[in-house]
Design a protein around this motif. Structure first.
Motif, PDB file in Angstrom:
ATOM      1  N   HIS A 218      72.948  59.938  -5.756  1.00 50.16           N
ATOM      2  CA  HIS A 218      72.710  58.690  -5.035  1.00 50.16           C
ATOM      3  C   HIS A 218      72.712  57.475  -5.961  1.00 50.16           C
ATOM      4  CE1 HIS A 218      71.941  61.168  -1.594  1.00 50.16           C
ATOM      5  NE2 HIS A 218      70.900  61.753  -2.163  1.00 50.16           N
TER       6      HIS A 218
ATOM      7  N   SER B 275      78.076  54.223  -6.020  1.00 53.57           N
ATOM      8  CA  SER B 275      78.657  53.845  -4.731  1.00 53.57           C
ATOM      9  C   SER B 275      80.104  54.309  -4.653  1.00 53.57           C
ATOM     10  CB  SER B 275      78.602  52.322  -4.569  1.00 53.57           C
ATOM     11  OG  SER B 275      79.471  51.703  -5.521  1.00 53.57           O
ATOM     12  N   VAL B 276      80.660  54.224  -3.471  1.00 54.70           N
ATOM     13  CA  VAL B 276      82.082  54.535  -3.281  1.00 54.70           C
ATOM     14  C   VAL B 276      82.933  53.616  -4.154  1.00 54.70           C
ATOM     15  CG1 VAL B 276      83.981  54.412  -1.613  1.00 54.70           C
ATOM     16  CG2 VAL B 276      81.812  55.488  -0.967  1.00 54.70           C
TER      17      VAL B 276
ATOM     18  N   ASP C  77      82.138  52.361  -7.025  1.00 55.47           N
ATOM     19  CA  ASP C  77      82.054  52.867  -8.403  1.00 55.47           C
ATOM     20  C   ASP C  77      83.022  54.025  -8.620  1.00 55.47           C
ATOM     21  OD1 ASP C  77      79.968  51.095  -9.085  1.00 55.47           O
ATOM     22  OD2 ASP C  77      78.443  52.500  -8.373  1.00 55.47           O
TER      23      ASP C  77
ATOM     24  N   HIS D  37      89.328  50.507  -3.434  1.00 62.24           N
ATOM     25  CA  HIS D  37      88.228  50.938  -2.577  1.00 62.24           C
ATOM     26  C   HIS D  37      88.714  51.314  -1.187  1.00 62.24           C
ATOM     27  CE1 HIS D  37      84.536  49.561  -0.055  1.00 62.24           C
ATOM     28  NE2 HIS D  37      84.502  50.857  -0.240  1.00 62.24           N
TER      29      HIS D  37
ATOM     30  N   LYS E 251      80.694  59.267   1.946  1.00 59.89           N
ATOM     31  CA  LYS E 251      80.281  59.494   0.572  1.00 59.89           C
ATOM     32  C   LYS E 251      79.613  60.859   0.424  1.00 59.89           C
ATOM     33  CE  LYS E 251      77.033  57.880  -2.936  1.00 59.89           C
ATOM     34  NZ  LYS E 251      75.937  56.929  -3.228  1.00 59.89           N
TER      35      LYS E 251
END
Length: 205
Positions: free
Chosen positions: A30, A33-34, A36, A45, A55
């Motif tokens: 967690h 992020s997507v 990242d 993205h 995710k």
């Protein structure tokens, strides 16, 4: 914009999973992020949802791959060892090394993901992936015990691997301090001492 070929799409998907596997190990499931993940994969993205529905779906696949990689690495070390005791040392020594502590992106997924699993629902896909991966590692480790009894081998594997995971976790938490090296050295010394290897006793008269 021309459509991406099937082969390129498959390659992009593999690149995403590989990047996520490394990042999730470094920062936890967690902690990224997507955006990242896609940046690490060198992709935009917007293309993420053409490969994964969420995710969590990516995290489950990447988590499974991390356990697979660790299992394959362990099996390779075991195959190169002369006997069970040397194979056991071949797993323990690199696990409790400074290199393992300092490179979480290529290290143990149990240490990387355990904290996140504390907050996962018992029936979640991520928890299932973690539990299955952990149990496979324990089975491999347990096969190297030498008590002569399957139940005792399992107990030894649980105790010793728990010590390994705890030591690596604390070594990372104290990284940069002398205590970090002390923790690794103490766990390694304990686990590789002759008394730590339980071998079958003599047959009854």
């Amino acid at each position: 914009m021309p459509r991406v070929s099937r082969a390129q799409a498959d390659l992009n998907r593999e690149t995403i999973v590989d990047a996520a596997t490394r990042l999730f190990r470094e920062r936890g499931l967690h902690g990224i992020s997507v955006i990242d993940v896609m940046a690490a994969a060198g992709l935009t993205h917007g293309g993420f949802y053409g490969h994964f529905e969420s995710k969590e779906a990516l995290a489950r696949e990447a988590g499974g791959r991390a356990f697979q990689q660790s299992g394959e690495r362990w099996n390779a070390w075991i195959a190169e060892s002369a006997d069970k005791n040397s194979a056991r040392r071949a797993l323990i020594e690199p696990y409790l090394s400074a290199a393992s502590r300092d490179n979480p992106g290529a290290s143990c997924p149990v240490v990387a993901f355990a904290g996140d699993m504390c907050h996962e629902a018992a029936g979640s896909g991520l928890r299932q992936t973690f539990n299955e991966g952990l149990d496979r590692l324990l089975q491999t480790f347990g096969s190297l015990m030498q008590t002569g009894d399957a139940a005792q081998d399992r107990q030894q594997a649980l105790v010793q691997f728990s010590l390994m995971v705890g030591a690596l976790t604390l070594a990372r938490a104290t990284q940069g301090e002398p205590l970090s090296d002390e923790i690794l050295a103490a766990a390694l010394k304990f686990l590789t001492a002759e008394k730590a290897v339980d071998k079958p006793g003599p047959a009854p008269a």
